[in-house]
Write a protein that holds these residues in place. Structure first.
Motif, PDB file in Angstrom:
ATOM      1  N   ARG B 350      56.020  12.326  17.440  1.00  0.00           N
ATOM      2  CA  ARG B 350      56.150  11.110  16.612  1.00  0.00           C
ATOM      3  C   ARG B 350      55.718   9.888  17.406  1.00  0.00           C
ATOM      4  O   ARG B 350      55.008   9.024  16.892  1.00  0.00           O
ATOM      5  CB  ARG B 350      57.605  10.939  16.163  1.00  0.00           C
ATOM      6  CG  ARG B 350      57.896  11.481  14.775  1.00  0.00           C
ATOM      7  CD  ARG B 350      59.138  10.832  14.199  1.00  0.00           C
ATOM      8  NE  ARG B 350      60.296  11.066  15.017  1.00  0.00           N
ATOM      9  CZ  ARG B 350      61.103  12.106  14.899  1.00  0.00           C
ATOM     10  NH1 ARG B 350      60.865  13.016  13.995  1.00  0.00           N
ATOM     11  NH2 ARG B 350      62.148  12.240  15.690  1.00  0.00           N
ATOM     12  N   ALA B 351      56.176   9.796  18.650  1.00  0.00           N
ATOM     13  CA  ALA B 351      55.820   8.618  19.467  1.00  0.00           C
ATOM     14  C   ALA B 351      54.310   8.571  19.696  1.00  0.00           C
ATOM     15  O   ALA B 351      53.690   7.505  19.578  1.00  0.00           O
ATOM     16  CB  ALA B 351      56.561   8.658  20.799  1.00  0.00           C
ATOM     17  N   LEU B 352      53.724   9.742  20.006  1.00  0.00           N
ATOM     18  CA  LEU B 352      52.273   9.768  20.243  1.00  0.00           C
ATOM     19  C   LEU B 352      51.511   9.447  18.966  1.00  0.00           C
ATOM     20  O   LEU B 352      50.485   8.769  19.001  1.00  0.00           O
ATOM     21  CB  LEU B 352      51.856  11.139  20.755  1.00  0.00           C
ATOM     22  CG  LEU B 352      52.230  11.431  22.196  1.00  0.00           C
ATOM     23  CD1 LEU B 352      51.892  12.870  22.543  1.00  0.00           C
ATOM     24  CD2 LEU B 352      51.501  10.495  23.148  1.00  0.00           C
ATOM     25  N   LEU B 353      52.025   9.975  17.838  1.00  0.00           N
ATOM     26  CA  LEU B 353      51.376   9.720  16.547  1.00  0.00           C
ATOM     27  C   LEU B 353      51.419   8.234  16.229  1.00  0.00           C
ATOM     28  O   LEU B 353      50.439   7.660  15.726  1.00  0.00           O
ATOM     29  CB  LEU B 353      52.107  10.517  15.467  1.00  0.00           C
ATOM     30  CG  LEU B 353      51.319  10.945  14.234  1.00  0.00           C
ATOM     31  CD1 LEU B 353      50.066  11.678  14.644  1.00  0.00           C
ATOM     32  CD2 LEU B 353      52.181  11.857  13.383  1.00  0.00           C
ATOM     33  N   GLY B 354      52.558   7.596  16.537  1.00  0.00           N
ATOM     34  CA  GLY B 354      52.668   6.151  16.309  1.00  0.00           C
ATOM     35  C   GLY B 354      51.624   5.399  17.111  1.00  0.00           C
ATOM     36  O   GLY B 354      50.934   4.518  16.599  1.00  0.00           O
ATOM     37  N   GLY B 355      51.500   5.781  18.398  1.00  0.00           N
ATOM     38  CA  GLY B 355      50.510   5.137  19.256  1.00  0.00           C
ATOM     39  C   GLY B 355      49.094   5.365  18.763  1.00  0.00           C
ATOM     40  O   GLY B 355      48.281   4.435  18.713  1.00  0.00           O
ATOM     41  N   ALA B 356      48.804   6.618  18.366  1.00  0.00           N
ATOM     42  CA  ALA B 356      47.449   6.939  17.902  1.00  0.00           C
ATOM     43  C   ALA B 356      47.142   6.201  16.595  1.00  0.00           C
ATOM     44  O   ALA B 356      46.017   5.726  16.396  1.00  0.00           O
ATOM     45  CB  ALA B 356      47.312   8.446  17.697  1.00  0.00           C
ATOM     46  N   ALA B 357      48.120   6.106  15.704  1.00  0.00           N
ATOM     47  CA  ALA B 357      47.904   5.414  14.431  1.00  0.00           C
ATOM     48  C   ALA B 357      47.617   3.938  14.677  1.00  0.00           C
ATOM     49  O   ALA B 357      46.716   3.346  14.062  1.00  0.00           O
ATOM     50  CB  ALA B 357      49.130   5.574  13.533  1.00  0.00           C
ATOM     51  N   LEU B 358      48.371   3.342  15.606  1.00  0.00           N
ATOM     52  CA  LEU B 358      48.145   1.914  15.924  1.00  0.00           C
ATOM     53  C   LEU B 358      46.743   1.724  16.505  1.00  0.00           C
ATOM     54  O   LEU B 358      46.035   0.772  16.166  1.00  0.00           O
ATOM     55  CB  LEU B 358      49.179   1.433  16.943  1.00  0.00           C
ATOM     56  CG  LEU B 358      50.397   0.709  16.379  1.00  0.00           C
ATOM     57  CD1 LEU B 358      51.324   0.290  17.492  1.00  0.00           C
ATOM     58  CD2 LEU B 358      49.993  -0.499  15.562  1.00  0.00           C
ATOM     59  N   LEU B 359      46.361   2.648  17.387  1.00  0.00           N
ATOM     60  CA  LEU B 359      45.046   2.539  18.009  1.00  0.00           C
ATOM     61  C   LEU B 359      43.947   2.697  16.966  1.00  0.00           C
ATOM     62  O   LEU B 359      42.927   1.998  16.997  1.00  0.00           O
ATOM     63  CB  LEU B 359      44.913   3.628  19.083  1.00  0.00           C
ATOM     64  CG  LEU B 359      43.974   3.311  20.238  1.00  0.00           C
ATOM     65  CD1 LEU B 359      44.392   2.067  20.950  1.00  0.00           C
ATOM     66  CD2 LEU B 359      43.959   4.486  21.203  1.00  0.00           C
ATOM     67  N   LEU B 360      44.172   3.612  16.025  1.00  0.00           N
ATOM     68  CA  LEU B 360      43.203   3.826  14.948  1.00  0.00           C
ATOM     69  C   LEU B 360      43.084   2.573  14.097  1.00  0.00           C
ATOM     70  O   LEU B 360      41.982   2.145  13.721  1.00  0.00           O
ATOM     71  CB  LEU B 360      43.666   4.998  14.089  1.00  0.00           C
ATOM     72  CG  LEU B 360      42.621   5.687  13.220  1.00  0.00           C
ATOM     73  CD1 LEU B 360      41.531   6.261  14.096  1.00  0.00           C
ATOM     74  CD2 LEU B 360      43.280   6.803  12.423  1.00  0.00           C
TER      75      LEU B 360
END
Lengths: 115, 879
Positions: B350-360
């Motif tokens: 979840r934490a990584l997904l949050g980071g990746a979504a923000l970066l996207l």
């Protein structure tokens, strides 16, 4: 004789015969839906009609659309004799293959429904 | 009255289908009222969407004409021409192309990595058939949880509810000797026959373990793991029916498990050799917690039924075995296997997904800015095309082709970058992402990545076509104009959005990196430099008593102590920084408040152990040679955590282990972390001897050598190995390691986590800087004429500069505030990874804001300076 007519092409030609000459593409789709229940996408219909026109089996021309179409043009289609001839050929072929088999065909189809 | 027809796909349809789209749109317009009347608005909208998408797909796939006419340009050839045209245009602007491709790459590479991790968790962590029917069963008192032998047998008898039962022990190191071979260290595990069948694995050679293998009295069977069979036997069929000596006992190899076989939660570090759980009479009433147990319920048995059956098992044992789990805190736990194994990964993903979504999202905002900027510069080009008869959809088509090419290139680079990152993650195998070792760039992940990248590019193209102020109405006139108010507002909005996202990512990265710094600064209580450690397991029957163990240990120590380069050497039963065996302990003068005895870890050490490690004695004295040997008073040294359990000073007080002698405390040493740096060390007792007065003998020996020079490590390690061989040729020594490396292992997870989040934060900063610079530079570039006029009319350069900076700084300020608020809200996602820092740590927020502020300021000041320094005549001359 070129490539045999595909199933969609035959369907559209039947609809064209039923609807008569100078039929808009939308009316053809409605005719197919009324007769067979199939809801065809515009792209599939116009692409198939385009192929039929390339082979000289149908003819078409553009006309101005009214307010119901937002002023956009409509394309009207008519079957040509060559198209009628090929459709008749396709029908005779099916008739020949299916002669005497209709009873057995539907019985087999009923069994398949029980599985 | 019929609601208006949706038109959100009309432009895309026009771009893809070409002129024939007019007829199709006319059909949709005409048919819309009857669809609404017949099926309702929602279903009619779905019909519109489906019809438009199917039409576009038909045209794209068939690539041919849609409506007859031999001279009509096909959409297929038109699309090819667009792609070729845009490819050449991109080649002429390498700077913009590199920025755009880089943006897509960076935005999607993390998404690719997270997809691969999520897929690994979903498919590899629980790859067993009918996994949703598998449950873990444990007996627990809230402190410890596993299953004892009597409970396992009772569960097996309840086949009415527990259809199949699997059980196993965790891998333990064992000394393995093959006929004619040298002893090697192997991982050994016990497994209940039938367990692999339940998990869907079959032997690749020989046979599986069967029920008869549980019986004692005959030869004991063993299974090899596939990797061990290949490594040690060269995959030779001669391994079958051969004998092996494991810790002094003989086993017959009956089979080899298939290559992918693994027990739940064990991954690639599972046992090399599997021996059966034997039906030993001594274990029939033994309450010791030994096994992990997995059960498949009978069809139809729900969670409540399984739980009730497990509870009944415990009740039946209490009724038949005296003193069985008499403490009321003991209970049975039944947990779904999938939820248990996947649950640990969920937070990390979840934490990584949050980071990746923000970066996207950041990459998307950047790409919008870049696309709009390029579109602004191509206004004249599209005006000319339109004036020469091209359809109005030409700009949208060209935008789609441009961004499509950029996305495909970005996706290819993202896949390459993701492959490298995934390999790094597999190698690191961080504990905080269970299942990471199985991550891979599968076709599914590649497809998802490509979809994300291409979707990003196309959505941005469509968004830009909608946002551009002139695209909707066609390009009127040939005179290009400066940025109008709508463009300026959009530009400010983009700067605000980018700043906010970058601040959020920077805060997250800052919190994780600060945690690592805190972990690194944890005082481990002893000196790390120049210490070499190595382990020997004395598991053969020859070492069944403490006297033989002591002889071996003293033999090795005496050989090594006199070597050049060795300042001190000692031995212990557990390694520095690791957990040790434990037991409940009774402390003098302390009655347990609730009947619960405290537990403490215990470690047997040779003279000079604390000195070899420089572990300071904070009270009393260290252990001395006189404390060792028969007849010596039984004394111990304790750590600060155990000393704190006494009322008053610990030195001079006594303690007992259950079934053990009374021990007197003579000294207290500094606490040292055990197992984890982020946990408080627990109580620990250091004993000189565990002679036969104790009911157990610890047979692992860790040798600690203090070197005069770390460069002698290899030579001393080799000498240590030779000393062990001379003491007992049947005992292998594990590879020696430096204590600094062992501490680095404890930090490895946190190190890697900081790397990932630090990378995320740094990339976000770069992307944000590039995005803000691009937007501001383009805005100012388009306003050159306006700026030139101002300067020509006498405005000072300083005033123009200050006005420009102030205008953009406002957007940065608001974006920063929003970013801080967003970070505040979502920082709790990272709480599980933090050590010594709260998710709301003010200094981290201040640092992130300062860093982003500096970068954003530079990104604004540079183009503002260039703009205000331009010669007004150049700008006016363009007119």
């Amino acid at each position: 004789m070129g490539r045999a007519l595909g199933e969609l092409e035959q369907t559209l030609l039947y609809a064209l015969i039923a609807a008569g000459p100078d039929t808009p593409g939308l009316t053809l789709r409605r005719e197919v839906r009324r007769r067979s229940g199939r809801d065809l996408a515009p792209g599939a219909v116009y692409t198939a009609l385009g192929r039929l026109e390339d082979r000289g089996l149908v003819a078409s021309h553009l006309v101005d659309g009214g307010s119901a179409r937002g002023g956009r043009p409509a394309r009207l289609y008519s079957i040509r004799p060559a198209g009628a001839k090929e459709l008749a050929e396709a029908y005779r072929h099916v008739e020949a293959m299916a002669e005497g088999l209709t009873g057995r065909l539907f019985a087999l189809a009923r069994e398949g429904g029980d599985e | 009255m019929t609601p208006p027809r949706p038109t959100f796909l009309d432009r895309l349809l026009e771009a893809v289908v070409g002129p024939s789209a007019e007829v199709v749109l006319g059909d949709l317009e005409e048919e819309w009222p009857e669809r609404v009347a017949g099926t309702g608005r929602v279903r009619a909208t779905w019909w519109y969407t489906r019809s438009a998408v199917e039409t576009m797909c038909t045209v794209l796939v068939r690539g041919g004409r849609m409506m007859g006419g031999r001279n009509v340009e096909t959409s297929g050839t038109r699309s090819t021409a667009d792609l070729w045209y845009e490819a050449r245009a991109l080649g002429r602007t390498p700077m913009w192309t590199s920025l755009a491709v880089g943006t897509v790459t960076v935005g999607t590479v993390f998404a690719a990595v997270v997809f691969s991790l999520a897929e690994a968790v979903r498919t590899e962590l629980v790859p067993f058939p009918e996994a949703d029917r598998l449950v873990l069963v444990e007996e627990s008192n809230g402190q410890f949880a596993a299953v004892a032998d009597p409970t396992l047998r009772a569960l097996q008898e309840r086949s009415d509810v527990f259809e199949r039962v699997a059980a196993w022990t965790g891998p333990q190191d064992a000394n393995l000797v093959r006929a004619g071979g040298d002893p090697v260290v192997a991982r050994m595990g016990q497994v209940l026959p039938g367990s692999f069948e339940l998990l869907g694995y079959a032997p690749t050679a020989g046979r599986a373990l069967v029920r008869e293998d549980e019986d004692i009295g005959g030869p004991v069977s063993a299974l090899l793991s596939y990797d061990f069979w290949v490594r040690e036997y060269g995959a030779s069929p001669d391994a079958l029916e051969s004998s092996i000596d494991l810790n002094g006992r003989t086993f017959t190899v009956v089979g080899v498990m298939e290559a992918d076989a693994r027990l739940p939660g064990q991954g690639a570090e599972g046992p090399d050799v599997f021996i059966p759980i034997l039906r030993l009479p001594a274990l029939a009433t033994d309450p010791g917690l030994r096994y992990q147990v997995l059960v498949r319920g009978t069809p139809g048995a729900d969670a409540a039924t399984l739980r009730a059956a497990a509870d009944q098992v415990m009740e039946d044992l209490r009724a038949t075995l005296p003193q069985w789990r008499s403490d009321p805190s003991w209970h049975m736990e039944v947990r779904p296997l999938r939820a248990t194994l996947e649950g640990d990964s969920a937070q990390a993903i979840r934490a990584l997904l949050g980071g990746a979504a923000l970066l996207l999202a950041l990459a998307g905002a950047n790409l919008v800015a870049l696309t709009l900027a390029r579109l602004q510069g191509r206004t004249r080009e599209f005006q000319i095309h339109t004036a020469l008869g091209a359809p109005p959809s030409i700009a949208v088509r060209r935008l789609l082709a441009q961004n499509g090419l950029v996305s495909v290139a970005g996706a290819a680079l993202a896949a390459t970058g993701a492959a490298w990152l995934i390999e790094a993650i597999r190698t690191a195998d961080p504990e905080w992402i269970p299942g990471a070792e199985f991550a891979s760039l599968s076709p599914g992940v590649l497809s998802a990545t490509a979809l994300v990248a291409i979707g990003l590019g196309l959505i941005v193209a469509l968004a830009a076509s909608r946002l551009h102020p002139r695209m909707g109405s066609g390009f009127a006139g040939l005179r290009s104009q400066g940025p109008d108010r709508r463009w300026k507002a959009m530009a400010r909005g983009l700067v605000l959005l980018e700043t906010g996202m970058v601040v959020s990512l920077a805060v997250g990265a800052g919190l994780v990196v600060r945690s690592l710094a805190n972990l690194r600064s944890v005082d481990v209580g002893l000196r790390l430099e120049n210490r070499l450690v190595a382990r020997a397991n004395l598991t053969s029957p020859a070492y069944s008593n403490s006297e033989s163990v002591r002889r071996f240990t003293d033999d090795v120590l005496s050989q090594v102590a006199g070597l050049a380069g060795v300042e001190a050497v000692a031995a212990s039963t557990s390694a520095p920084f690791s957990r040790a065996g434990w037991n409940f302990v009774i402390l003098e003068g302390r009655d347990p408040a609730d009947g619960q005895l405290p537990s403490s870890e215990l470690e047997e050490v040779t003279p000079g152990y604390f000195e070899a490690l420089d572990l300071p004695v904070v009270d009393g004295r260290s252990l001395e040679p006189a404390d060792y040997g028969a007849g010596a008073e039984k004394v111990v040294v304790v750590n600060e955590a155990l000393a704190a359990l006494y009322d008053g000073p610990a030195v001079g007080r006594t303690l007992n282990y259950t079934d053990g002698p009374t021990l007197r405390v003579v000294g207290v040493v500094r606490n040292s972390p055990a197992g984890r740096l982020d946990e408080q060390p627990g109580p620990r007792v250091y004993l000189p001897d565990m002679d036969d007065a104790f009911p157990w003998t610890m047979r692992t020996r860790w040798f600690v050598v203090r070197l005069s020079d770390e460069r002698r490590a290899d030579a001393i390690g080799e000498a240590l190995r030779a000393a062990v061989v001379r003491a007992d040729p049947g005992i292998p020594l594990h590879p020696p390691r430096m204590l600094t490396d062992m501490r680095a292992d404890l930090l490895a997870d946190a190190d890697f986590r900081s790397l990932i989040f630090g990378l995320l934060g740094s990339v976000a900063l770069l992307l944000g800087a590039a995005g803000i610079y691009g937007v501001v530079a383009h805005t100012l570039g388009a306003a050159r004429r306006e700026t030139g006029i101002r300067l020509a009319l006498g405005a000072s350069r300083a005033r123009v500069f200050a006005r420009t900076v102030a205008a953009e700084a406002g957007a940065v300020g608001v974006g920063t505030v929003l970013g801080v608020l967003a970070a505040w809200q979502f920082a709790s996602l990272l709480a599980g990874f933090l050590f010594g820092v709260s998710p709301l740590e003010p200094m981290v927020y201040v640092g992130a804001v300062a860093a982003v502020g500096l970068v954003a300021t530079l990104a604004i000041v540079l183009p503002a300076y260039r703009s205000s320094s331009a010669d007004p005549l150049d700008a006016l001359r363009e007119e």
